[in-house]
Design a protein around this motif. Sequence first.
Motif, PDB file in Angstrom:
ATOM      1  N   CYS A  36       0.596  -2.896  26.077  1.00 56.29           N
ATOM      2  CA  CYS A  36       0.472  -4.353  25.908  1.00 56.29           C
ATOM      3  C   CYS A  36       0.483  -4.778  24.444  1.00 56.29           C
ATOM      4  N   GLY A  37       0.086  -3.889  23.549  1.00 49.10           N
ATOM      5  CA  GLY A  37       0.128  -4.196  22.118  1.00 49.10           C
ATOM      6  C   GLY A  37      -1.011  -5.070  21.627  1.00 49.10           C
ATOM      7  N   LEU A  64      -3.012   1.260  17.082  1.00 48.51           N
ATOM      8  CA  LEU A  64      -3.470   0.839  18.404  1.00 48.51           C
ATOM      9  C   LEU A  64      -4.753   1.612  18.670  1.00 48.51           C
ATOM     10  N   CYS A  94      -4.264  -3.150  28.330  1.00 49.73           N
ATOM     11  CA  CYS A  94      -3.700  -2.095  29.198  1.00 49.73           C
ATOM     12  C   CYS A  94      -4.353  -0.726  29.045  1.00 49.73           C
TER      13      CYS A  94
END
Length: 247
Positions: free
Chosen positions: A63-64, A76, A58
Amino acid sequence: MAETRNIGFEILRFRPESDEEPVWETFEVPCREEWVVLDALNYIKDEIDGTLSHRWSCRMGVCGSCGMMVNGTPKLTCNAFVRDLPEPIRIAPLANFPIVRDLVVDLESFVTKIKKVKPWIIRKTEKDVAHGEYMQTPDELDNYKQFTMCINCSLCYAACPVLAHEPDFIGPAAIALAFRYNQDSRDEGEAERYDVLNSHEGVWSCSYANECSEVCPKSVDPAAAVNRSKLVSAMQWTGLLSKRGAE
Ligand code: FES
């Protein structure tokens, strides 16, 4: 042309077809001021070495999937600005997971643990759709809303010192999810989750290092969920509190 500055990256590579163990590789990347680490990784893949493997989707912290160790801390990479990091910037795959290739780890154990706590609303009897939705007050929503913010990025598993030594520990994200549903006034599955949460691999393995909450990019505070679960479990075990959904 936007202005760039050359920044050194050290990236842990592992190509299972040729490497016996992971090795560090150095890259010089012309970074723009507004770049995050993920931009630099994409530059390396597009312009320098197309064999570099990493996950992302994303690019906006939703979205991870882009979690990695950045200078030793789980982050992240789409949310870690290059300008904020000391150089050289060291990127490694998430700790506490087997490496599949380069910066990609095998998340199967994580998914299995999440499924174990049955992270969905369990009802003893479902009411017919025609009878409308299950109502909930704003206060009832507040009881668990914070724990719905988890994006399953697994940074908390990479940070957890217990998981480093006890890989079967069910872990912060799974316990936070269990707590989220146990606190939901519409749910009646607390009794079904009790054995998993109170097994040898459950909440009591947590040593409350709080590292999971420190690295959580969504401020879910899984350490709070783990320790509140311990309190609830202890009260249920002594009979001071009943389990929702128990016969
Ligand atoms: S790319 Fe989706 S969270 Fe980073």
